[in-house]
Design an enzyme around this catalytic site. Structure first.
Site, PDB file in Angstrom:
ATOM      1  CE1 TYR A   1      -3.289  -2.750   0.103  1.00  0.00           C
ATOM      2  CE2 TYR A   1      -3.593  -2.397   2.454  1.00  0.00           C
ATOM      3  CZ  TYR A   1      -3.915  -3.076   1.301  1.00  0.00           C
ATOM      4  OH  TYR A   1      -4.861  -4.068   1.336  1.00  0.00           O
TER       5      TYR A   1
ATOM      6  N   GLY B   1     -18.861  -1.184  -0.182  1.00  0.00           N
ATOM      7  CA  GLY B   1     -18.920  -1.074  -1.636  1.00  0.00           C
ATOM      8  C   GLY B   1     -18.165   0.117  -2.168  1.00  0.00           C
TER       9      GLY B   1
END
Length: 338
Positions: free
Chosen positions: A55, A217
């Site tokens: 990351y 989501g």
């Protein structure tokens, strides 16, 4: 209320914090704000932080500035200095940046497992990783060999428990036969339910905790995304199939129903979406990601939302997989997942 993570002595609160967005994929981020968000999360009771060595070194296909391999781990290491004992710390290995492979390379070789772990320990400023994930499977290395090397890290006291990410039932069983698997991290939310096709049942059978990433989501379930939303070049969603205009309009239809039900219950759509996950019939610890304090507060409060079995079923029907338009990843990224 606490959850014991799979085959370990680790216990965590019901909702953790995903830290990826502090370093990549969702536009600009300020390190000071991100560190403050982590510290505030700890004050509010969050005790499960999730990161990965990759990351910050996002490949060019995400279209975001590269902040450097290990950026997120270094950020977390600084933010938790002096408070390490309060946290269950999870990180991952295997994903690497390689321009010759569309920016993504996966390395599951046993020798790399050991090298990657030592590097993560240094960046995080700790002598042990609580939960160490195999981030993506290397098809050239039998999973037993990679997990075997991870087991050696447990025996050496450098790792407390091991996990996998984005694998199917067969790989999960093979890995678990090599060394007990504590957690499986995979995408799971109302609008992404592929894990219900044999993976959740395997986790229940084997006693493995499911750790859903993107449980909201990618913000779509919070109600903050509209049919007219656009995403900057530095935002992963700008090229994600489900956020393309023709698909997004379809995908937001059930979100409107989620919003209406949440309003009746006196909570936010995102809180109701997290409550739905927490009501699933297996140990589930979602890790919604954010880099801002108000969203941490909102996400934690989802544990106070009461949801009935009928409401769980109702929401499952509203977000039936057939209603969701578009693949969850563009092809270049889909090739690294199950």
């Amino acid at each position: 209320m606490r959850t014991t993570l799979g085959h370990s002595e680790l216990t965590v609160r019901p909702i953790g914090l995903g830290c990826m967005g502090m370093s990549q994929s969702y536009g600009d981020a300020d390190d000071n704000e991100s560190a403050a968000t982590i510290r505030t999360a700890l004050e509010l009771g969050v005790d499960f932080l999730d990161t990965s060595d990759v990351y910050g070194a996002s490949d060019i296909t995400f279209g975001v500035p590269i902040r450097g391999f290990g950026h997120n781990e270094r950020l977390i290491g600084g933010a938790i200095a002096g408070r390490r004992d309060e946290i269950v710390l999870a990180t991952k290995f295997a994903a690497k940046i390689n321009d010759s492979e569309n920016g993504i390379a996966i390395d599951g070789r046993p020798e790399y497992v050991r090298t990657a772990c030592e590097a993560s320990l240094r960046r995080l400023g700790t002598d042990v990783i609580d939960l160490y994930y195999y981030h993506r499977l290397d098809p050239s290395v039998p999973i037993e060999e990679t997990v075997g090397a991870m087991a050696e890290l447990v025996a050496a006291g450098k790792v407390r428990a091991i996990g996998l990410s984005e694998v199917g039932p067969d790989q999960l069983r093979r890995a678990h036969a090599t060394h007990p698997i504590t957690a499986l991290q995979s995408e799971y939310s109302l609008w992404e339910r592929h894990v219900e096709e044999g993976i959740t049942s395997t986790c229940r059978e084997l006693g493995i905790t499911l750790v859903p990433y993107s449980p909201l989501g990618r913000s779509a379930l919070t109600g903050s995304v509209t049919a007219g939303s656009t995403f900057a070049a530095g935002d992963f969603r700008a090229t994600n199939p489900r956020f393309l205009a023709e698909n997004l309009a379809v995908n937001l239809e059930p979100v409107e129903q989620l919003r209406a039900i949440a309003a009746e219950k006196g909570c936010s759509p995102g809180q109701l979406a997290l409550a739905w996950l927490l009501a699933q019939p297996l140990d589930v610890v979602p890790i919604p990601g954010t880099k801002r304090i108000p969203f941490v507060r909102e996400n934690i409060a989802a544990t106070d939302v009461a949801i009935s079995a009928d409401e769980v079923a109702l929401l499952a029907g509203i977000f039936a997989p057939a209603r969701v338009a578009g693949e969850r990843y563009a092809p270049v990224h889909a090739r690294t997942i199950r």
